[in-house]
Design a protein around this motif. Structure first.
Motif, mmCIF file in Angstrom:
data_model
loop_
_atom_site.group_PDB
_atom_site.id
_atom_site.type_symbol
_atom_site.label_atom_id
_atom_site.label_comp_id
_atom_site.label_asym_id
_atom_site.label_seq_id
_atom_site.Cartn_x
_atom_site.Cartn_y
_atom_site.Cartn_z
ATOM 1 N N ARG A 1 -4.295 27.614 3.655
ATOM 2 C CA ARG A 1 -2.930 27.987 3.217
ATOM 3 C C ARG A 1 -2.299 26.868 2.394
ATOM 4 O O ARG A 1 -1.678 27.115 1.358
ATOM 5 C CB ARG A 1 -2.057 28.298 4.436
ATOM 6 N N ALA A 2 -2.484 25.625 2.860
ATOM 7 C CA ALA A 2 -1.875 24.499 2.144
ATOM 8 C C ALA A 2 -2.475 24.364 0.745
ATOM 9 O O ALA A 2 -1.797 23.975 -0.209
ATOM 10 C CB ALA A 2 -2.086 23.206 2.919
ATOM 11 N N SER A 3 -3.749 24.734 0.611
ATOM 12 C CA SER A 3 -4.395 24.540 -0.690
ATOM 13 C C SER A 3 -3.910 25.560 -1.714
ATOM 14 O O SER A 3 -4.184 25.434 -2.894
ATOM 15 C CB SER A 3 -5.916 24.618 -0.549
ATOM 16 N N LEU A 4 -3.184 26.598 -1.256
ATOM 17 C CA LEU A 4 -2.616 27.559 -2.219
ATOM 18 C C LEU A 4 -1.734 26.830 -3.227
ATOM 19 O O LEU A 4 -1.757 27.119 -4.418
ATOM 20 C CB LEU A 4 -1.782 28.622 -1.496
ATOM 21 N N LEU A 5 -0.938 25.874 -2.726
ATOM 22 C CA LEU A 5 -0.070 25.126 -3.633
ATOM 23 C C LEU A 5 -0.836 24.001 -4.307
ATOM 24 O O LEU A 5 -0.554 23.654 -5.451
ATOM 25 C CB LEU A 5 1.133 24.546 -2.866
ATOM 26 N N ALA A 6 -1.785 23.444 -3.592
ATOM 27 C CA ALA A 6 -2.534 22.310 -4.149
ATOM 28 C C ALA A 6 -3.385 22.747 -5.331
ATOM 29 O O ALA A 6 -3.703 21.963 -6.206
ATOM 30 C CB ALA A 6 -3.425 21.701 -3.069
ATOM 31 N N ARG A 7 -3.738 24.030 -5.347
ATOM 32 C CA ARG A 7 -4.639 24.525 -6.378
ATOM 33 C C ARG A 7 -4.058 24.401 -7.784
ATOM 34 O O ARG A 7 -4.767 24.348 -8.768
ATOM 35 C CB ARG A 7 -4.939 25.997 -6.104
ATOM 36 N N GLU A 8 -2.729 24.411 -7.853
ATOM 37 C CA GLU A 8 -2.099 24.375 -9.175
ATOM 38 C C GLU A 8 -2.457 23.099 -9.907
ATOM 39 O O GLU A 8 -2.651 23.091 -11.108
ATOM 40 C CB GLU A 8 -0.569 24.471 -9.027
#
Length: 378
Positions: free
Chosen positions: A277-284
């Motif tokens: 879930r945290a990587s959803l934002l990190a992916r940007e």
């Protein structure tokens, strides 16, 4: 040569050997598949000179006739075309006949194909391998070892030896290690019949991936034979040869820390989902970084932020946290790969400081060990 065969059995065999055929080969004969039919059955061989796969279809299986051999012989046919033709034939009965000048006729129902074959004597012979240095490993264990290590091999050709998995046999133990110099995956196992002596080979990651697909869900044991340049994996009807990578594999044992300042025990599945879930934002951002902090009361905080998108924070209840307080950042992808290898069990994550490699292993045993280098964030 001339024989009749059941189409579905021929397709099964082709599916295996096609995995070794590459369209990019510089050797024209290797764009083909070699068919060799004898009274016993049909051998199919495919190769790209790195990997060679030979599969055997018995003439009779469980009292049922699979192949009717009219005339023995050998031919090499263009692999992709032959595979497509067999896939689209109208009936399950296939007749294959080769006349002079390697003219190959494939008949099924009312359909008849004529292919120009190639001279089988030009096809490379299988490597000679002595069977005296072999050991046996159950197929499901072999698949697990591949799944738990091969993802960590390097994809960069700058250090070719790191694109493989280092298999080492010594002191009655098989240790498999993969690293791309940012992370490391290690799997140890003891086998019932270990070979005499010590072995150390580096098997290309690509070969192990293909091998894993071919083994499928079979439960039979796989025989492994190692030589200087080649490794052979054998099941009852498939021979899988792979060349080995040359060069000295780095000594990775000294990378694994001996003492730890912080140890966190936590449910692997919960941690994996939180990092996902945290990587959803990190992916940007390109780097995909997630932060991990230990809090009071056995709580771990997973967070990530991206200046353009926003931020995410999530708390997970850990089973226990021992040692110093800790804040560390790492690649979400590397951490998720490592957690998937440990497969949802309770995991122990051991840290030696914010900028030192940390390790991750199952609470129950240390057969699987994953090591990850943290990322500097300021």
């Amino acid at each position: 040569m001339k024989f009749e065969i059941m189409r579905d059995r021929l397709l099964d065999g082709l599916n295996d050997v096609m995995k070794a055929v590459s369209s990019k080969t510089t050797i024209p004969i290797l764009t083909g598949i070699k068919l060799e039919v004898t009274e016993e059955g049909l051998h199919l061989t495919g190769s790209d000179s790195d990997i060679t796969i030979q599969t055997f279809i018995k003439a009779e299986e469980n009292g049922e006739q699979v192949i009717r051999v009219i005339e023995e012989g050998t031919i090499v046919v263009q692999a992709r075309m032959f595979n497509e033709i067999v896939r689209k034939l109208p009936t399950n009965d296939v007749e294959i006949e080769v006349n002079e000048n390697y003219q190959t006729h494939i008949r099924s129902g009312k359909s008849e194909f004529h292919l120009i074959g190639l001279d089988p004597s030009e096809y490379p012979l299988l490597p000679e391998i002595q069977d005296d240095r072999q050991f046996v490993i159950p197929a499901d264990l072999l698949k697990s070892i591949v799944r738990e290590t091969v993802f960590a091999v390097s994809t960069s050709e700058s250090r070719p030896v790191l694109t493989g998995v280092h298999w080492e046999v010594k002191n009655g133990e098989l240790v498999c290690v993969a690293t791309d110099s940012h992370r490391l995956a290690r799997r140890k196992t003891t086998l019932d019949q270990m070979p005499e002596g010590e072995y150390s080979v580096v098997i290309p990651g690509k070969s192990l991936n293909e091998l894993s697909k071919i083994i499928g869900d079979s439960s039979e044991p796989v025989h492994i034979v190692m030589t200087q340049q080649q490794v052979l994996f054998k099941t009852s009807d498939v021979l899988f040869y792979s060349r080995l990578l040359e060069g000295n594999y780095p000594d990775t044992s000294r990378l694994i820390p001996n003492e730890y300042k912080t140890t966190v025990t936590v449910n692997g599945k919960a941690l994996l989902q939180a990092i996902d879930r945290a990587s959803l934002l990190a992916r940007e951002e390109r780097n995909n970084i997630v932060r991990f902090s230990s809090l009071e009361g056995n709580v771990v905080e997973i967070s990530s932020s991206s200046p353009e998108v926003g931020k995410v924070e999530e708390e997970i209840q850990a089973t226990s946290i021992e040692g110093e307080e800790l804040k560390i950042s790492f690649s979400a992808k590397y951490m998720m790969d490592a957690l998937k290898a440990v497969d949802g069990q309770d995991v122990m994550v051991q840290f030696t400081g914010a900028m030192r490699p940390f390790i991750l292993k199952s609470v129950h045993d240390d057969a699987i060990l994953q090591l990850i280098l943290p990322v500097r964030t300021y």
